[in-house]
Design a protein around this motif. Structure first.
Motif, short mmCIF file in Angstrom:
data_model
loop_
_atom_site.label_atom_id
_atom_site.label_comp_id
_atom_site.label_asym_id
_atom_site.label_seq_id
_atom_site.Cartn_x
_atom_site.Cartn_y
_atom_site.Cartn_z
N ASP A 232 0.82 -1.22 0.00
CA ASP A 232 0.00 0.00 0.00
C ASP A 232 0.85 1.27 0.00
N ASN A 233 1.93 1.27 0.74
CA ASN A 233 2.78 2.47 0.81
C ASN A 233 3.41 2.79 -0.55
N LYS A 234 3.95 1.78 -1.20
CA LYS A 234 4.57 1.98 -2.51
C LYS A 234 3.53 2.39 -3.55
N ARG A 235 2.37 1.77 -3.47
CA ARG A 235 1.30 2.10 -4.42
C ARG A 235 0.84 3.55 -4.22
N GLY A 236 0.68 3.93 -2.95
CA GLY A 236 0.25 5.30 -2.65
C GLY A 236 1.25 6.33 -3.14
N GLU A 237 2.54 6.07 -2.95
CA GLU A 237 3.59 6.98 -3.42
C GLU A 237 3.61 7.06 -4.94
N PHE A 238 3.42 5.93 -5.59
CA PHE A 238 3.38 5.89 -7.06
C PHE A 238 2.21 6.73 -7.59
N LYS A 239 1.05 6.55 -7.01
CA LYS A 239 -0.12 7.32 -7.44
C LYS A 239 0.09 8.81 -7.23
N ARG A 240 0.68 9.18 -6.09
CA ARG A 240 0.91 10.60 -5.79
C ARG A 240 1.81 11.23 -6.85
N LYS A 241 2.90 10.54 -7.19
CA LYS A 241 3.83 11.08 -8.19
C LYS A 241 3.19 11.12 -9.57
N PHE A 242 2.35 10.13 -9.88
CA PHE A 242 1.66 10.12 -11.18
C PHE A 242 0.73 11.32 -11.29
N PHE A 243 -0.06 11.54 -10.25
CA PHE A 243 -0.99 12.67 -10.27
C PHE A 243 -0.25 14.00 -10.39
N ASN A 244 0.82 14.16 -9.64
CA ASN A 244 1.58 15.40 -9.66
C ASN A 244 2.32 15.62 -10.98
N SER A 245 2.75 14.53 -11.61
CA SER A 245 3.53 14.63 -12.84
C SER A 245 2.66 14.72 -14.09
N ILE A 246 1.53 14.04 -14.06
CA ILE A 246 0.73 13.91 -15.28
C ILE A 246 -0.66 14.55 -15.17
N LEU A 247 -1.46 14.02 -14.28
CA LEU A 247 -2.88 14.36 -14.31
C LEU A 247 -3.16 15.79 -13.88
N PHE A 248 -2.50 16.25 -12.83
CA PHE A 248 -2.81 17.58 -12.30
C PHE A 248 -1.67 18.58 -12.52
N ASN A 249 -0.79 18.27 -13.44
CA ASN A 249 0.32 19.18 -13.75
C ASN A 249 -0.05 20.00 -14.98
N LEU A 253 5.43 20.72 -20.59
CA LEU A 253 6.80 20.21 -20.74
C LEU A 253 7.10 19.14 -19.69
N VAL A 254 6.63 19.38 -18.46
CA VAL A 254 6.81 18.39 -17.40
C VAL A 254 6.02 17.13 -17.72
N VAL A 255 4.79 17.31 -18.20
CA VAL A 255 3.94 16.17 -18.54
C VAL A 255 4.60 15.32 -19.62
N ALA A 256 5.17 15.99 -20.63
CA ALA A 256 5.73 15.27 -21.78
C ALA A 256 7.06 14.60 -21.47
N ASN A 257 7.87 15.21 -20.59
CA ASN A 257 9.25 14.75 -20.42
C ASN A 257 9.52 13.97 -19.14
N SER A 258 8.58 13.95 -18.20
CA SER A 258 8.80 13.17 -16.99
C SER A 258 8.78 11.68 -17.34
N LYS A 259 9.40 10.86 -16.50
CA LYS A 259 9.41 9.41 -16.77
C LYS A 259 7.99 8.84 -16.77
N TYR A 260 7.10 9.47 -15.98
CA TYR A 260 5.70 9.03 -15.98
C TYR A 260 5.04 9.39 -17.31
N GLY A 261 5.38 10.59 -17.80
CA GLY A 261 4.81 11.04 -19.08
C GLY A 261 5.27 10.19 -20.25
N VAL A 262 6.55 9.83 -20.25
CA VAL A 262 7.10 9.00 -21.33
C VAL A 262 6.41 7.64 -21.36
N ALA A 263 6.25 7.01 -20.19
CA ALA A 263 5.59 5.70 -20.12
C ALA A 263 4.11 5.80 -20.48
N PHE A 264 3.45 6.86 -20.00
CA PHE A 264 2.02 7.06 -20.29
C PHE A 264 1.80 7.24 -21.79
#
Length: 459
Positions: A232-249, A253-264
């Motif tokens: 749960d802790n790792k999942r929660g941290e992953f979701k937090r970084k995803f939201f901050n990097s992609i969904l609510f950013n 440029l951050v959305v496109a170039n972050s490692k989350y953005g590249v994978a998405f």
């Protein structure tokens, strides 16, 4: 000691100080009623006030006696407005000048708590089903292991989200909540709700849609990135970084170039393109939360309340009774099909598997007065109107209300209708709190006569 300063008029001040000198609580209530009229400038023009709100603030009998008192003293006038084919309503007019005002200090601690309750919950602006949610929250208790949080409720004008005492409560506390009548509680939670709302906004990426509605989106994305989210802790941290990097950013440029953005982008190119192209002046978070609130609050919660089920929404989740899971799930599914065209995967967590979870005592989220102060004091002013109105220990009025509740229940039974508190209240015209107080006793008496078992209503 907490003190609340309000406005009054010298003439009213002299009158109430003389008539209620030995009854602090009642005097404070009468002064607050006048302060309410002054704030709404009814000395200039008659205005409508909700009788339900007055009764909830001052108490049913006190409210009636108070209005009669001020009418008899020539302080106010009340007009009845009848709408053709509709229910009528009252307007109030202050008959004395409100130009030269004086201060009055409310010192009754129990009444100050009542005033704070209305202010903190924005009660007058809540819709009927939202008021029922607030009432449901008041039915909860929290283990004495935890501090009792402040009771409040508000609604975001931008997103429509409902914020209240439970929404910000940590899970460890929330899952230790207990219903005052010992109903088993569960939390039913929509998986990937924000992503479901994103899918609904565009709805042209089947690969993204399948990942989201299957409830496996984060596992798919994490696998692509080589990140472990097995606990749960790792999942929660992953979701937090995803939201901050992609969904609510909002920075593309951050959305496109972050490692989350590249994978998405690699996994879901169509949806990634939509995220990049979303209007700059539109907040993704606001758009998604507005869509979420329309489904979970304005539709699902409203339908559940109107169907008589106990429900407390927490954004994309609901606290409900364990016994209602199947019926609640059907209402959720019906709304999802109607609005989204698909079902949302739900998870269920049970509260307090054991009755007391190892703790000895529970405390109410809303602390009620152990004893009514106005029943402990003397000097209550009585207006000679309806028999018994305004008097303490009013058994006449009490028996009349019990009779109304009894007639309402018998009517529902005769028509083979489901017996709920709301239906009893509507038929009898008796306050909800009074119906809840006397319902069980009335049912016992009816069953003694009929020897029939009637289905217990949903509270």
């Amino acid at each position: 000691m907490k003190i609340k300063t309000i406005k009054s008029i010298q003439e009213v001040y002299d009158l109430l100080q003389n008539d209620f000198k030995s009854n602090l609580l009642l005097k404070d209530k009468y002064f607050y009623f006048i302060d309410t009229l002054i704030k709404h400038r009814v000395d200039k023009k008659a205005k409508y006030f909700s009788s339900k709100n007055f009764k909830k603030t001052f108490g049913d009998n006190t409210y009636k006696a108070m209005v009669n008192y001020f009418i008899a003293k020539g302080i106010i006038e009340r007009f009845y407005n009848y709408q053709g084919g509709k229910f009528g309503y009252y307007k109030y007019k202050l008959l004395i000048s409100a130009k030269n005002l004086i201060n009055y200090q409310i010192t009754s601690q129990s009444f100050i708590k009542t005033i704070d309750y209305f202010n903190n919950t924005n009660y007058q602006s809540l819709l009927d089903f939202e008021k029922q949610v607030l009432h449901n929250i008041e039915q909860l208790q929290l283990s004495s292991e935890f501090d009792i949080p402040r009771l409040y409720m508000s609604k975001s004008k931008n997103t429509g989200r409902l914020f209240h005492t439970i929404t910000n409560m940590p899970k460890i506390q929330r899952h230790n909540l207990k219903h005052v009548d010992d109903f088993r509680l569960v939390e039913i939670d929509a998986k990937n709700a924000q992503l479901v709302m994103l899918s609904h906004l565009f709805n042209d990426d089947e690969v993204f849609n399948d990942a989201v509605y299957s409830g496996k989106f984060y596992e798919i994305l994490a696998s692509e990135m080589g990140i472990d989210i097995s606990d749960d802790n790792k999942r929660g941290e992953f979701k937090r970084k995803f939201f901050n990097s992609i969904l609510f950013n909002e920075n593309t440029l951050v959305v496109a170039n972050s490692k989350y953005g590249v994978a998405f982008k690699k996994l879901f190119p169509k949806t990634f393109h939509h995220l990049i192209e979303m209007q700059v002046d539109k907040s993704r978070a606001t758009e998604l939360q507005r869509t979420e609130s329309n489904l979970f609050i304005n539709n699902i919660t409203k339908d559940l309340v109107e169907s008589g089920y106990f429900v407390i929404p927490i954004h994309d989740a609901f606290i409900i009774k364990h016994e209602d899971i199947d019926k609640v799930q059907k209402i959720i599914n019906d709304n999802c099909y109607s609005i989204l065209g698909r079902l949302i995967t739900m998870s269920i967590t049970e509260f307090c598997p054991t009755p007391l979870c190892g703790y000895a005592t529970y405390n109410n989220l809303r602390k009620k007065e152990e004893e009514r102060e106005d029943n402990r004091q003397e000097g209550l002013y009585v207006v000679q109107s309806e028999q018994g109105v305004g008097q303490n220990n009013n058994t006449i009025v009490k028996n009349e209300k019990i009779a109304l509740v009894t007639d309402a229940i018998k009517t529902l039974m005769a028509e083979n209708q489901k017996i709920t508190i709301r239906k009893i209240q509507e038929l009898s015209g008796v306050a909800k709190a009074t119906v809840e107080k006397h319902y069980k006793g009335v049912m016992v008496e009816i069953n003694k006569i009929n020897n029939d078992v009637v289905e217990k209503p949903n509270w």
